[in-house]
Scaffold this motif. Structure first.
Motif: not given
Lengths: 332, 152, 516
Positions: B93-96, B100-101, B130-135, B146-152
């Protein structure tokens, strides 16, 4: 700070987190409605879903089509693998998904015909998928070991008729192209074979080369690769197959059927006509590229340039044929 | 040993249900699950029976003793589970990245062992990096969707 | 022979050396991430090799294969989650060591064992490929059935506290493995008319969930380790220390490597089974079996030497027959065919120099594992052990989520991961370990396939029962199964007898009270 206070702050933090998530959810819903119609297709990247694992035949072909497709469509093409359920997961997602033409999927015959027929709930119907273009077939052939006493299809069938169920035939999977081929051969010849399904083409070839089965239904590329170890009795093409010109077709030998795995591309059923035609044109341009054809033929494929209407008619014909065979052999 | 008994009975139930459901299948696909479900039922009955023996009672007492000084943080676990479930449900829904953040920040806040704001902020900052780095690693370098939603 | 010399010179070319190093490095990183398997690592990189010449492409992909199988040990040791299914057995002792503060030592042991195992596997590939490949074809459905039955006896070894609970876990794993499309008649089982379950429970998400989520929740539950989850005690001269320990066990290394190679060669059985079988044998032969599971260096050595030896093994039938010995080798086959190289005799005649270059590059890759692995391993263990629980727990779950999703691009797999994680967490409370469940899940499909295929073959040949018991390899496997299943009992009896003797010496009355 005591335990009680700590629990209270934790609870509060969780509440705050949930509220934030809720707000974002609301915003998401608004955003989703806000994205308007695109003016001209295609305006953004197209996702090309491969319903099988990376590294397989569908994937290799798609990887080679990608550059040409990007040139023809003028936008990026992103290949995305979504394996599972013999392709059914990807097709059911496509059937329920958007009709804007930005998600297209590989379309494999006989998979999309058999799965909805034999499964309680495959998640899609054959008619949910709008065929766009048919570009390739991997023909299926029947072979016995080089040391086998049988030299022709007729000898093998005569033996199987005399000894029902004693001839074992290796193939890949149940309700697959290989399984269908053996069913059609049994149906048309009246002989009875014992089909030994393996989990894929490679284990099936291993079973056969190890002498565990007497015959094999193999993909053309496997047959070409192992031709020194086997006698190929017949192949499931309409005309003779370019890489195995000395092998007769089943049709030539009096068994009127073709056997193979056809690969094409499909979109959701209610996709606008103009988008289907744009995609058809793009795939046509790629499929007529002589370099692409040469490369694919070297891998043991048969290349086609079949447009949307003809492809739809082909699927309809195959559906009738497959339904009859399955019904006659009690599989339905 | 109550836990063992409940688990054993639940597993007997699973085995019986699996056996019944398998009866609908053809002979070739029925055989294996039925053999396995019978084995599961028998083994679970053994487990149930052995929970009454003296040896297992003693083992349970020993375990209870050793557990005593360690009070598990039940509330922390339950709240974290809540966040984790919400996290997975919101992925598409929101994107990974966004989900995650948010979940990361919530977990840091739930799990923090100190009230010192600087430490909490440091953990949050580290989490976002870390989340940004791995994404980025998955999406850009490895080209894994990776899962996509409305946001990133 | 001129092609051999040419191949040696080609491998030594700086470009090829750089490509091997890049491949190994990339492979380690991808393999260390839970959910990204060696198969996926290779598949991801194949499109990048379209523009390369065949030698460069193969050298790169071979490096990735070795690196990824080895890299799986990092996640196994540091967060108790096998980075690739090949590293399942590494978790048993690796994480126990990490908890005691010896993560880095565990990684160095894994590195040395992987490099040596890998070299043994490649040695078999270079010198013995054709006869081994022919022998591997003798492995038919009945042999697969018995191999999996033998594999299931490992449960007894990996659940020392309660064999019954281990067996229940194994049965549960086998049952979970039957969800989805049946291997032989295509029925969709235990899907309850849902679309998602017709795919069954995929191994990787289940693996991540069962191993990872309970670990995260335990981390959270014990409030004492809030500051840092895992202690870290660095030591100097680790390689030399480890080398001294490992070099004292040449038989362990050799046995594990040979087991890994042989299982790698058998088409369809891969590195994941190799690691566990080798672990099982190490426990059985060891003089200190009680140390396994508590942080035994022998356990890590057995698992890692075997899974990297499986790399060379899986290439034996691939290069000689065109039949991949393991899933990553199947992707390599695709890459070979794309380059117009047809496996079989041609590879050793027409393309001999390319083929031998590829094989030698695998030697280089395994040698490079040592410096690269120790460098990356030190960094990884420092970083992971340095993170406080508040960051490590969410981070590990984040990696689980994207790992579970990425394997099939399917959000349903994330839910599977979560559900299996809850099963694992609750199971742990009652004394169930993830090992046996995963073992059942891995072996289930292969076991059923072997059983039903054998029945069909037996029926066609008129020997429905004899087919299981009369083939030579089957008989060997049956003997191994009996031996392996009987061993824990035998060991217990032996142990009891010795302890009885001492007990009888001290207090004769203890004898009667023993079995209440």
């Amino acid at each position: 700070m005591g335990t009680y206070g700590r629990i209270r702050t934790m609870g509060r933090a969780a509440c705050v987190a949930l509220v934030i998530m809720g707000m974002l959810l609301g915003a998401a819903a608004l955003f989703a409605r806000g994205t308007g119609e695109d003016a001209e297709y295609p305006a953004r990247a197209v996702t090309y879903v491969i319903p099988f694992d990376a590294g397989g035949q569908s994937d290799i072909t798609a990887q080679y089509q990608r550059e040409g497709l990007e040139r023809a469509l003028g936008v990026d093409v992103v290949i995305r693998h979504q394996p599972g359920g013999g392709g059914a997961l990807a097709w059911s997602a496509l059937a329920r998904g958007s009709t804007d033409g930005y998600t297209i999927s590989g379309n494999n015959i006989p998979h999309i015909i058999i799965q909805p027929l034999v499964r309680e709930n495959a998640g899609y119907e054959t008619a949910d998928l709008r065929p766009v273009y048919l570009f390739q077939t991997t023909p299926i052939g029947l072979a016995v070991a080089a040391t086998s006493p049988f030299d022709t299809l007729e000898e093998l069938i005569a033996h199987a008729r005399a000894n029902p169920g004693q001839v074992t035939v290796s193939g890949s999977g149940t309700h697959t192209g290989h399984h269908l081929a053996i069913m059609q051969l049994q149906y048309l010849s009246g002989a009875e074979f014992t089909y030994i399904p393996a989990t894929g083409a490679a284990p099936s070839v291993a079973n056969f080369l190890g002498g565990h089965t007497q015959a094999i239904l193999g993909n053309s590329d496997d047959l070409v690769q192992h031709r020194d170890a086997m006698k190929i009795l017949a192949i499931g093409t309409t005309e003779r197959f370019h890489a195995l010109a000395d092998v007769p077709t089943f049709i030539e030998l009096g068994y009127d059927f073709t056997a193979g795995i056809d690969r094409g591309v499909t979109v959701a059923r209610d996709t606008p006509e103009a988008i289907v035609r744009a995609l058809e044109a793009a795939f046509d341009a790629v499929s007529r590229d002589p370099e692409f054809i040469a490369r694919m033929e070297a891998l043991g494929f048969e290349q086609h340039q079949t447009g949307a209407d003809e492809f739809a008619a082909y699927i309809e014909r195959k559906t009738r044929e497959i339904t009859t065979v399955l019904r006659e052999l009690g599989e339905l | 040993m109550t836990k063992d008994r409940i688990a054993a009975l639940a597993l007997v139930g699973v085995g019986v249900l699996a056996w019944i459901e398998a009866q609908r299948y053809g002979p070739l696909s029925r055989l294996f699950p039925q053999v396995v479900s019978i084995a599961l039922v028998l083994l679970s009955l053994v487990m149930f029976a052995s929970s009454f023996t003296a040896r297992s009672r003693r083992a349970a007492e020993r375990q209870a003793e050793s557990r005593e000084h360690e009070r598990p943080d039940v509330r922390g676990v339950l709240l974290s589970l809540l966040v984790i479930v919400a996290w997975t449900l919101l992925l598409e829904v929101l994107g990974v990245w966004t989900s995650s953040v948010i979940a990361f920040v919530s977990l840091v806040v739930i799990l923090r062992s100190t009230e010192r704001a600087a430490v909490v902020w440091k953990s949050i900052a580290l989490g976002v990096v870390l989340v940004t780095g791995f994404v980025l690693l998955f999406r850009v370098v490895l080209r894994v969707p990776l899962p996509e939603g409305v946001f990133w | 022979m001129p092609s051999l010399l040419e191949a040696l010179l080609t491998v030594a070319h700086p470009v090829n050396l750089v490509l091997v190093a890049l491949g190994v490095g990339a492979g380690i990183v991808v393999g260390a991430l839970p959910g990204l398997t060696a198969t996926m690592a290779i598949a991801l990189l194949v499109p990048f090799t379209f523009g390369m010449n065949v030698t460069h492409a193969l050298v790169l992909l071979g490096g990735i294969y070795c690196g990824a199988i080895y890299g799986g040990s990092y996640a196994a040791i540091l967060i108790n989650t096998p980075g690739t299914p090949a590293a399942i057995a590494t978790t048993f002792d690796g994480f126990a060591l990490a908890k005691k503060g010896h993560a880095y030592r565990a990684i160095v042991v894994a590195t040395v064992a992987s490099a040596i195992g890998g070299l043994v596997g490649v040695g078999f590939l270079i010198f013995l490929a054709p006869p081994l490949a022919r022998a591997s074809l003798q492995f038919g459905p009945p042999e697969f059935f018995w191999l999996t039955v033998f594999g299931l006896t490992i449960i007894a070894t990996i659940s020392p506290k309660s064999t019954v609970k281990g067996l229940i876990g194994g049965a549960l794993g086998l049952l979970i493995g039957t969800i989805g499309i049946a291997p032989v008649d295509g029925a969709v089982r235990y899907a309850f008319r849902t679309v998602a379950l017709q795919n069954g429970i995929t191994l990787i998400p289940a693996l991540i969930g069962l191993f990872c989520l309970p670990e995260i929740l335990d981390m959270i539950a014990s409030r004492f380790h809030r500051e840092t989850a895992i202690p870290y005690r660095p030591q100097r001269h680790m390689l030399r220390r480890v080398w001294r320990i490992v070099a004292r066990k040449p038989w362990l290394l050799l046995r594990s490597s040979v087991i890994g190679t042989v299982i790698g060669i058998i088409p369809g059985a891969g590195a994941n089974i190799a690691g566990m079988v080798s672990y099982n044998e190490a426990v059985r032969v060891s003089r200190k079996p009680q140390e396994f599971g508590e942080g035994s260096l022998e356990g890590i050595t057995a698992s890692e030497a075997a899974n990297n030896a499986g790399v060379g093994g899986s290439l034996v039938p691939l290069l000689t027959l065109g039949i991949p010995g393991a899933p990553p080798a199947a992707v390599l086959l695709g890459a070979l065919l794309l380059k117009g190289m047809r496996p079989g005799a041609e590879l050793f005649t027409v393309h001999a120099s390319v083929t031998y270059t590829f094989m030698f590059s695998l030697v280089v890759a395994n040698v490079l594992l040592l410096p690269l692995g120790i460098l990356l391993g030190k960094g990884a263990s420092k970083v992971v052990t340095g993170l406080p629980t508040t960051v490590l727990a969410p981070l590990v779950f984040f990696l689980s989520v994207i790992g579970a999703f990425a394997i099939q691009n399917n959000v349903g797999d994330v839910y599977v991961m979560l559900a299996m994680g809850l099963v694992g967490f609750l199971g742990r409370r009652v004394g169930f370990q993830p090992g046996p469940i995963v073992l059942g899940l891995i072996l289930g499909a292969m076991c059923e396939q072997g059983l039903v295929q054998s029945m069909l073959l037996g029926r066609a040949a008129g020997t429905p029962v004899a087919i299981f018991f009369t083939r030579p390899i089957s008989i060997v496997l049956i003997a191994l199964t009996v031996l392996s299943a009987g061993w824990p009992l035998l060991a217990r009896v032996r142990q009891r007898r010795t302890s009885d003797e001492t007990a009888a010496h001290i207090h004769p009355l203890l004898e009667e009270k023993r079995d209440d």
